[in-house]
Write a protein that holds these residues in place. Structure first.
Motif, short mmCIF file in Angstrom:
data_model
loop_
_atom_site.label_atom_id
_atom_site.label_comp_id
_atom_site.label_asym_id
_atom_site.label_seq_id
_atom_site.Cartn_x
_atom_site.Cartn_y
_atom_site.Cartn_z
N UNK A 194 0.89 -1.40 -0.37
CA UNK A 194 0.20 -0.44 0.18
C UNK A 194 0.90 1.05 0.10
N UNK A 195 2.03 1.48 -0.65
CA UNK A 195 2.69 2.88 -1.02
C UNK A 195 2.21 3.53 -2.23
N UNK A 196 2.41 4.19 -2.64
CA UNK A 196 2.27 5.71 -3.26
C UNK A 196 2.70 4.45 -4.78
N UNK A 197 2.04 5.12 -6.19
CA UNK A 197 2.48 4.82 -6.93
C UNK A 197 1.39 5.54 -8.27
N UNK A 198 1.39 5.04 -9.19
CA UNK A 198 0.31 6.15 -10.61
C UNK A 198 0.27 5.54 -11.44
N UNK A 199 0.18 5.54 -12.18
CA UNK A 199 -1.01 4.71 -13.67
C UNK A 199 0.11 5.87 -14.67
N UNK A 200 0.65 5.48 -15.61
CA UNK A 200 1.04 5.89 -16.96
C UNK A 200 0.36 5.90 -17.89
N UNK A 201 -0.22 6.48 -19.29
CA UNK A 201 -1.18 6.57 -19.70
C UNK A 201 -1.13 6.83 -21.30
N UNK A 202 -0.76 6.26 -22.58
CA UNK A 202 -1.03 6.46 -23.95
C UNK A 202 -2.36 5.90 -24.61
N UNK A 203 -2.32 7.03 -24.91
CA UNK A 203 -4.12 7.25 -25.92
C UNK A 203 -4.01 6.67 -27.37
N UNK A 204 -5.25 6.09 -27.93
CA UNK A 204 -4.66 5.24 -29.18
C UNK A 204 -6.65 5.15 -29.79
N UNK A 205 -6.43 5.62 -31.33
CA UNK A 205 -7.50 5.58 -31.52
C UNK A 205 -8.05 5.25 -33.33
N UNK A 206 -8.97 5.33 -33.54
CA UNK A 206 -9.54 4.44 -34.66
C UNK A 206 -9.21 5.39 -35.81
N UNK A 207 -8.79 6.57 -35.89
CA UNK A 207 -9.01 7.19 -37.22
C UNK A 207 -7.25 8.45 -36.68
N UNK A 208 -7.02 8.83 -38.19
CA UNK A 208 -5.67 10.06 -37.73
C UNK A 208 -6.39 11.40 -37.90
N UNK A 251 4.08 15.38 -5.57
CA UNK A 251 3.30 15.55 -6.76
C UNK A 251 2.17 16.52 -5.16
N UNK A 252 2.42 18.28 -6.17
CA UNK A 252 1.54 18.67 -4.90
C UNK A 252 1.97 18.62 -3.01
N UNK A 253 0.80 18.43 -2.57
CA UNK A 253 1.48 17.98 -1.10
C UNK A 253 1.69 16.38 -0.91
N UNK A 254 1.30 16.26 -1.76
CA UNK A 254 1.24 14.19 -1.52
C UNK A 254 2.82 13.53 -1.82
N UNK A 255 2.80 12.61 -0.73
CA UNK A 255 4.52 12.41 -1.00
C UNK A 255 4.25 11.40 -2.22
N UNK A 256 5.81 11.61 -3.20
CA UNK A 256 5.52 9.89 -3.60
C UNK A 256 7.07 8.68 -3.08
#
Length: 712
Positions: A194-208, A251-256
């Motif tokens: 139960x320690x601090x973490x984060x997610x990283x997102x890279x979006x993808x689409x069905x059109x250019x 991250x702001x006031x949160x300890x990472x």
């Protein structure tokens, strides 16, 4: 000399304090430069390592982004994905080897309510137990559909990003901006600690065609994502044992992440340097607090400037000790000289031994002081032969034991040569010779003691014959004082020589150390720092030369060599060539120079100093030095002239003083002793020197030198 004069002789003079002060200033300058340079190097090292740390974290996050974009490319190439395809893709990445610190890689699909059933039916074909969780009140679904490796992320399969604000807001932002984003700090469901973490997102689409927010929302399919547990990310990216810096991330006031704790064995409670830096990390403001660890302090050479300061203080102490010892030795020598002078004065005032001797060498009259000198009574002295008082010295080498009688000779006129030559006393060769000089003899007292004496003999007429007046001076005190003075003087010279040589070693140490500093900071030092280092080296070199010149000045005139043929023209030409003047300088010998028998060393020193000064103090890069001579009755008058800037008539006398230079020492290197050498040498040989200059155009040094030396 008065007690006040003796006290002054034993105290330090202004030039002693000048040398000590200059040495102290050099020490402080070396310490300050070294301390400043050390601090600058440490500061630069801290800044470099701080930036390196930030760059490494940013570069590692960029590599993770590249892995996620590779996932996007794989999905687009396969026109979709299923659980088996994603497993094969993950295995080709070797994520735990190639991307240490990442917890996994997965796919999040955006599911609208009207497509939820079809989505679940499709996914349950290969995974019958697949569900979306937990429930929430949003009218859309963002489930983690695939994630590898499953063994570490099983609890995350089916997790809906819409259930929690940080995950959901970052997913929306990445979709609308088409820019990779990370979440605010979260706790991953698969993290048992139960320690601090984060997610990283890279979006993808069905059109250019996604140029606007509306089009991006319309064609949005989902995200390729990666979960990160912060401490695992930092362990994989930045092993703490390999670093000299520690840091925390907020991250702001949160300890990472936080290494700045007292239970950390690498933590330094009083860091040498620390700073706070904020950077934008995929849409989140990460604030880094960075400070030095114990390893940074251990690797910092903070003692160099301290060693320089202590070394300089030791040198200053040695200098002060040397000068105090020299002053005390000087006082002792003066006291001995005073004692000898007083005793000599008493001898001159008090009666000396006075005898009246006949032509047979028999004492006829003796004064009371002779009685004191020899220990005989008045009666015992009268009638004795002079030979009994002076058994050595005057009789040495004489063949006659007794004087021959002169009664039968004509003594009417004692002044005639025949009469003088006919008087044959055993203690002189001739009356004429004896009346012109005193003789050093050894006398013997009544009890057999010997003492050195000086005897003077003068004839005088007495009736028809002649008698002789003899004066005897006891030289015991004089010899004793002279020997003591010689011994004291030798000890003083030996001490000055040894001390001056012992002082050179630490001076050379400062020169070498400053040279090393100059080499170390060549690429990073400012011009002012380089200039200060150059001044330090020049002034240390000047102090070493000053010690050499002081020693040479104290010994001046004691061993000037033997008489030899001296060719003045050859000498001055050789000196000019050896001085290696600038190409624009030339030497002109105006008339024929003499060749005569003299001492080579002092003449060479005089010409070298005068020619060197003419070159060194010239205000232009080219000039002419003219040497001329005038033949006078008993001496030669030499002139050394230049066409330089001249010397103000008010400064002519000052030019010959010790330690005096007419220009700042940083413009012209020198100890200010050259002309003092010249004047002292000339004075020893009863010669003189003068300056002819109007202070505007050119200077002539004119000195005399005897044709024949009588004081060698």
């Amino acid at each position: 000399m008065t007690p006040q004069g003796l006290k002054a002789a034993a105290s330090l003079h202004w030039f002693h304090w000048l040398v000590v002060s200059l040495s102290l200033l050099l020490t402080l300058a070396a310490w300050y430069i070294s301390k400043t340079q050390t601090e600058e190097k440490l500061q630069q090292r801290f800044e470099f390592q701080s930036q390196q740390l930030l760059d490494l974290i940013s570069e590692r996050m960029s590599r993770y982004e590249d892995a996620l974009r590779a996932g996007v490319a794989a999905i687009n190439a396969q026109k979709g994905a299923d659980v088996n395809m994603w497993k094969r893709f993950s295995e080709t990445l070797h994520i735990h080897k190639s991307y240490p610190g990442i917890n996994g890689i997965g796919v999040i699909y955006y599911i609208s309510p009207n497509k939820l059933n079809n989505y679940l039916l499709k996914e349950r074909e290969l995974r019958p137990g697949y569900i979306i969780h937990p429930p929430h009140n949003k009218n859309e679904y963002w489930p983690i559909t695939y994630v590898e490796p499953v063994i570490n992320n099983e609890k995350a399969i089916g997790l809906d990003m819409a259930f929690e604000s940080n995950r959901y807001q970052a997913a929306l932002k990445a979709r609308d901006l088409n820019v990779p984003q990370i979440t605010a700090p979260i706790v991953l469901v698969q993290d048992s600690k139960q320690t601090p973490g984060f997610l990283q997102y890279v979006p993808f689409y069905n059109s250019e065609d996604i140029g606007t927010v509306e089009k991006r929302r319309k064609h949005f399919i989902g995200h390729v994502y990666a979960p990160f547990i912060m401490y695992k990310l930092m362990e994989g990216a930045l092993a703490q044992k390999h670093r000299q810096l520690l840091f925390s991330v907020h991250d702001n006031n949160d300890v990472l992440y936080n290494e700045l704790t007292s239970d950390n064995p690498y933590y330094d409670a009083q860091p040498l340097y620390q700073k706070t830096v904020s950077i934008d990390m995929y849409g989140r403001p990460w604030r880094f607090s960075i400070q030095t660890a114990h390893a940074f302090r251990e690797g910092a050479d903070t003692y160099q400037s301290t060693f320089i300061l202590l070394g300089g203080i030791v040198i200053d102490s040695l200098l002060l000790f040397l000068f105090i010892a020299l002053a005390r030795s000087n006082k002792k020598a003066i006291e001995i000289a005073i004692q000898m002078t007083q005793k000599l004065s008493i001898s001159e005032i008090a009666p000396c031994g006075i005898l009246i001797i006949n032509q047979k060498g028999i004492i006829e009259i003796a004064n009371p002081h002779t009685v004191t000198l020899f220990g005989y009574s008045q009666e015992e002295l009268e009638g004795k032969s002079i030979k009994q008082l002076i058994p050595q010295g005057l009789y040495e080498g004489q063949g006659n034991d007794h004087p021959q009688s002169a009664d039968s000779q004509n003594t009417d006129n004692l002044s005639t040569d025949n009469q003088a030559n006919n008087i044959e006393l055993p203690f002189w060769d001739s009356i004429e010779h004896q009346t012109q000089s005193n003789k050093e003899v050894v006398c013997e007292t009544q009890n057999g003691n010997l003492f050195p004496a000086e005897i003077g003999i003068a004839p005088f007429k007495h009736g028809e014959g002649s008698k002789f007046l003899a004066t005897i001076f006891d030289m015991s005190s004089h010899v004793e004082m002279t020997n003591e003075l010689k011994r004291s003087n030798k000890e003083l010279n030996d001490f000055a020589y040894i001390a001056s040589h012992d002082l050179k070693a630490p001076l050379r140490g400062i020169m070498q150390l400053s040279a090393w500093i100059a080499e170390d900071i060549e690429e990073i030092a400012t011009e002012e720092t380089k200039h200060n280092l150059t001044l330090l080296q020049n002034r240390t070199s000047r102090l070493e030369k000053l010690l050499d010149d002081l020693l040479a000045y104290s010994r001046l005139g004691r061993d000037l060599g033997k008489l030899q043929q001296v060719d003045i023209e050859f000498m001055v030409t050789s000196i000019f060539d050896l001085l290696d003047p600038p190409k624009g300088f030339k030497l002109v010998i105006q008339n024929e120079m003499p060749v005569f028998e003299s001492l080579l060393v002092p003449l060479e020193v005089i010409f070298r100093n005068l020619i060197s000064n003419a070159i060194k103090h010239h205000h232009k890069s080219e000039g002419t030095i003219t040497i001329s001579v005038a033949d006078q009755a008993q001496e030669y008058e030499f002139s050394v002239c230049d066409d330089g800037p001249g010397i103000n008539p008010k400064l002519h006398d000052r030019a010959f003083e010790l330690f005096k230079t007419l220009k700042p020492r940083d413009e012209v290197e020198g100890s200010g002793m050259g002309l003092a050498f010249v004047k002292k040498m000339l004075k020893q040989h009863k010669s003189n020197i003068r300056i002819v200059s109007d202070g505007e155009s050119g200077t002539c040094f004119i000195f005399t030198w005897p044709k024949k030396l009588t004081d060698v």
